[in-house]
Write a protein that holds these residues in place. Structure first.
Motif, short mmCIF file in Angstrom:
data_model
loop_
_atom_site.label_atom_id
_atom_site.label_comp_id
_atom_site.label_asym_id
_atom_site.label_seq_id
_atom_site.Cartn_x
_atom_site.Cartn_y
_atom_site.Cartn_z
N GLY A 14 0.82 -1.21 0.00
CA GLY A 14 0.00 0.00 0.00
C GLY A 14 0.85 1.26 0.00
N TYR A 15 1.96 1.19 0.71
CA TYR A 15 2.88 2.33 0.76
C TYR A 15 3.47 2.60 -0.61
N LEU A 16 3.88 1.53 -1.31
CA LEU A 16 4.43 1.71 -2.66
C LEU A 16 3.39 2.30 -3.61
N THR A 17 2.16 1.82 -3.51
CA THR A 17 1.10 2.37 -4.36
C THR A 17 0.89 3.84 -4.07
N GLY A 18 0.85 4.19 -2.78
CA GLY A 18 0.67 5.59 -2.41
C GLY A 18 1.79 6.49 -2.91
N THR A 19 3.03 6.00 -2.82
CA THR A 19 4.15 6.82 -3.28
C THR A 19 4.11 7.03 -4.79
N ALA A 20 3.69 6.00 -5.53
CA ALA A 20 3.59 6.15 -6.99
C ALA A 20 2.57 7.22 -7.34
N ILE A 21 1.43 7.20 -6.66
CA ILE A 21 0.38 8.19 -6.94
C ILE A 21 0.81 9.58 -6.51
N LEU A 22 1.40 9.68 -5.33
CA LEU A 22 1.72 10.98 -4.75
C LEU A 22 2.80 11.71 -5.54
N GLN A 23 3.69 10.96 -6.16
CA GLN A 23 4.74 11.61 -6.94
C GLN A 23 4.17 12.45 -8.07
N LEU A 24 3.00 12.05 -8.59
CA LEU A 24 2.36 12.80 -9.65
C LEU A 24 1.90 14.18 -9.17
N LEU A 25 1.67 14.33 -7.86
CA LEU A 25 1.19 15.58 -7.31
C LEU A 25 2.32 16.43 -6.74
N LEU A 26 3.28 15.79 -6.08
CA LEU A 26 4.33 16.54 -5.40
C LEU A 26 5.23 17.29 -6.37
N GLY A 27 5.54 16.68 -7.51
CA GLY A 27 6.38 17.36 -8.48
C GLY A 27 5.78 18.67 -8.96
N PRO A 28 4.54 18.65 -9.47
CA PRO A 28 3.91 19.91 -9.89
C PRO A 28 3.77 20.92 -8.75
N LEU A 29 3.45 20.46 -7.55
CA LEU A 29 3.35 21.39 -6.42
C LEU A 29 4.67 22.12 -6.20
N SER A 30 5.78 21.39 -6.28
CA SER A 30 7.07 22.02 -6.03
C SER A 30 7.48 22.94 -7.18
N ASP A 31 7.05 22.63 -8.40
CA ASP A 31 7.33 23.52 -9.53
C ASP A 31 6.56 24.83 -9.38
N ARG A 32 5.36 24.75 -8.85
CA ARG A 32 4.53 25.95 -8.72
C ARG A 32 4.85 26.76 -7.48
N PHE A 33 5.01 26.10 -6.33
CA PHE A 33 5.15 26.81 -5.06
C PHE A 33 6.56 26.79 -4.49
#
Length: 403
Positions: free
Chosen positions: A56-75
């Protein structure tokens, strides 16, 4: 680039800080593994259910990477990383105090915000230096981080022998608090090219997915990592069933492979800058393929033993250590202004592909088939990674490799 000074936020982030934020992610991944049986007993649940703490942790990290990258590019890298660490610490407290398996799994899933350390360390490096130098620096960061998977399970086992299983999460919380303090004091914002809107970051995904260069780098990381993930999926069966090894002996054989990965990262750190990332990626793929073929030759000649299986696998670690820093540097260099998005998307695809290969390896092995399906999958994954990185060395890809 201004010379970094540790715990001085007026200078660029120190490499020690990058190692710590990436290493904490690795520690949280594996320190609790020796505690899984005790956790299953503590929550009165099945071992299959408690294993969701990993899958479950691996699945969560795969999904979350899609969000964290754009967040860091913007903010910015700094606020996203600090927020991710803070959420991780709260989730870790939930894991420590959870009275039920459901609440524990929920806390474990929220802990996936820690993947920001791995995603953003690569993006921060690319913010600071050009691509070839980024490959070298990522190699050194990964080399330092590799120590954690070597000692994490051992440290967790020692804790569980003396204290309740929650002690592993208490230690992770303490390390997380220390890393947050280091980030607060040392991490200067490195992202100076932010888009005007957050939505624009997701609009960048089609451009990345439509880029042959992005796919070449991402498929290289996917299949290079896939060789190792395949090994992880099949090695326990090969060791315990086919080679009749004890769990302790099996665990000890993972140390040389981790050491090989560290050696490969050191080679990458020393030579990626002047050899170029295409050459490093191809060399790493060939080294990993050689390890698989050597093991196959031993077994085909009737020399089946732990040494003839795990010994050549050291080359898998070396090959990945040589290839992956350069491939990751390439991923975040296709569109430097979107390094965070590219790192997150590439990481998600890599983890997803590697997890699928790991599951496939575990599914095809049996006493009747022996070791050969595993070696075939590993060899095929190596070859596909080599084909992907050949694009970087082709006339159309050489320009990308020099950016």
């Amino acid at each position: 680039m201004q010379t970094p000074r540790f715990l001085d936020r007026t200078t660029p982030p120190h490499i020690v800080t990058l190692v710590l934020i990436a290493g904490l992610s690795a520690l949280n991944m594996n320190i609790f593994l020796p505690a899984l049986p005790a956790m299953a007993r503590g929550f009165d649940t099945s071992y299959a259910t408690i294993q969701l703490t990993l899958s479950g942790y691996l699945t969560g990290t795969a999904i979350l990477q899609l969000l964290l990258g754009p967040l860091s590019d913007r903010f910015g890298r700094r606020p996203v990383l600090i927020a991710s660490l803070a959420i991780f610490l709260v989730a870790t407290v939930v894991c420590i105090l959870a009275p039920s398996i459901q609440l524990f799994l929920a806390g474990r899933f929220v802990q996936t915000t820690l993947i920001a350390g791995l995603v953003l360390s690569r993006a921060i490096v690319r913010d600071m230096v050009p691509m070839e130098e980024a490959a070298s620096m990522i190699g050194y960061v990964t080399m330092g981080m590799t120590i954690v998977p070597m000692v994490g399970p051992v440290l967790g086992g020692l804790l569980v022998d003396v204290f309740p299983w929650q002690s592993t999460f208490v230690l992770v919380f303490a390390f997380g608090l220390a890393v947050l303090a280091v980030v607060w004091l040392d991490l200067k914002e490195t992202n100076r090219n932010r888009p005007e809107s957050f939505a624009a970051q997701f609009h960048a995904y089609p451009a990345l997915l439509g880029s042959g260069r992005f796919w070449a780098y991402t498929l290289t990381t996917t299949f290079a990592s896939g060789v190792f993930f395949s090994f992880l999926g099949g090695a326990p069966f090969v060791g315990t069933v086919l080679l009749d090894m004890t769990p302790t002996a099996l665990g000890l054989w993972f140390f040389p492979i981790a050491f090989g990965y560290m050696v490969g990262n050191y080679v990458s750190g020393r030579h990626a800058r002047h050899l170029g990332i295409g050459t490093m990626m191809l060399s790493g793929g060939l080294i990993a393929l050689a390890g698989t073929l050597i093991a196959a030759a031993f077994f085909l000649s009737g020399h089946a033993s732990p040494l003839t299986f795990f010994g050549p696998m050291v080359l898998i670690g070396v090959g990945n250590g040589v290839a992956l820093p350069s491939a990751n540097a390439g991923i975040v260099s296709v569109r430097p202004e979107l390094a965070g998005s590219a790192s997150g998307l590439g990481g998600a695809l890599t983890i997803g592909g590697g997890a699928a290969l790991s599951a496939l390896s575990g599914a095809v092995l049996s006493v009747e088939t022996g070791i050969y399906p595993l070696l075939a999958i590993m060899a095929a994954s190596s070859l596909l990674g080599i084909l992907a990185c050949l694009f970087v060395l082709s006339p159309g890809g050489r320009g990308a490799a020099r950016q």
